[in-house]
Design an enzyme around this catalytic site. Sequence first.
Site, short mmCIF file in Angstrom:
data_model
loop_
_atom_site.label_atom_id
_atom_site.label_comp_id
_atom_site.label_asym_id
_atom_site.label_seq_id
_atom_site.Cartn_x
_atom_site.Cartn_y
_atom_site.Cartn_z
N ASP A 213 0.69 -1.28 -0.03
CA ASP A 213 -0.15 0.15 0.09
C ASP A 213 0.85 1.26 -0.01
O ASP A 213 0.38 2.29 0.28
CB ASP A 213 -0.77 0.04 1.49
CG ASP A 213 -0.16 -0.10 2.57
OD1 ASP A 213 1.01 -0.44 2.51
OD2 ASP A 213 -0.85 -0.06 3.60
N GLU A 299 9.47 -2.77 14.09
CA GLU A 299 10.69 -2.47 13.39
C GLU A 299 11.79 -2.68 14.31
O GLU A 299 12.99 -3.19 14.00
CB GLU A 299 10.73 -1.05 12.67
CG GLU A 299 9.47 -1.01 11.37
CD GLU A 299 8.11 -0.57 12.12
OE1 GLU A 299 7.32 -0.47 11.20
OE2 GLU A 299 8.12 -0.61 13.25
#
Length: 353
Positions: A213, A299
């Site tokens: 996306d 992350e």
Amino acid sequence: MSTLEMARIHLKKVVIVFVVLFFITPVILVIAYGVNCRNFISPLNEEDYRDAIAKKESPLKMKEDELKKYEERLNTLSVALRRQFPNAVEYILQILDDNIPTIYAITPTHTRHVQKAELVRLTNTFLHVKNFHWILVEDSEYRTPLVTNFLAQSGLRYTHLNTATPKNYKMKENDPHWLKPRGVEQRNLALDWLRENIDIATNSGVVYFADDDNTYSLQLFEEMRFTEKVSVWPVGITGGLKFERPIVGEDGKVKGWYAAWRPQRPFAMDMAGFALNLNLLKKYPNARFDITAKRGYLESSFLTQLVTLNELEPRAELCTKVLVWHTRTEKPKWKEEDAMIAKGQPSDPRVEV
């Protein structure tokens, strides 16, 4: 006729033939091969020889002098470029080499109405990236025909994988996008595939997590191409800001993060904001994303196993240029579609959207 007379006649014939050949041969050579009689009969003297050689050497010397000038200019430019951008010269030379590192882009994807549209958009970008390998991982119990057929016609070098997210971590239709980490098991499967199928010792490459996306500039892929450990850059339209980015000090090292939400996180950035050298997967064979990581720490859960803050490599003009955007396709509104279904006139299910 006596034997002596016959011998004299034979000797006379031999002498005549010798004389004829001696004088006729130069003429024949001139006619057949264009040999200069003057050169044949009277060789060039030393002065003429030197003049002839000089005429032939003159154009060659001019080319050599011209080449030296270009080499001097190139050396001057290389020195100046290295002073301003230390790795620029090596980067340019490697770009000109066909054996540049491969970019392995890992993309988790799941079935939804806009899935194919977003994959088409990504493909139109990826087709322009040299030495590119797309690892597309479906969040599914099986590989769907839509994605299978799409990849087969994409023109890209690809690997198609699938694994389903555990039900207790699965996002529901109306859940906010930040509620649970997405694509975790899919990214980990792709990392395992790389470790098992790519000979990291003999293949140079960079791993990038390219969500389906997002929107990507082609320049981004060349920025990450020669990552030594982990390279980083800004990401646009994310974290409730115009962009998030690493903060780079005067020494060219990352000092912290420009982020509104918990900037004290070890790596306060979006998944699209970093790439890693393929060698790190071999060096750290157990490095994975943690599906139980707190919100915003996905992350960090991965990168803390690979690199320190000081080892990060800021790219995109020292993290001042946005080359990737965390865009999200709006969910389609099916008001009219629902109305057509109510009338008994639904869309043709055979048409793939």
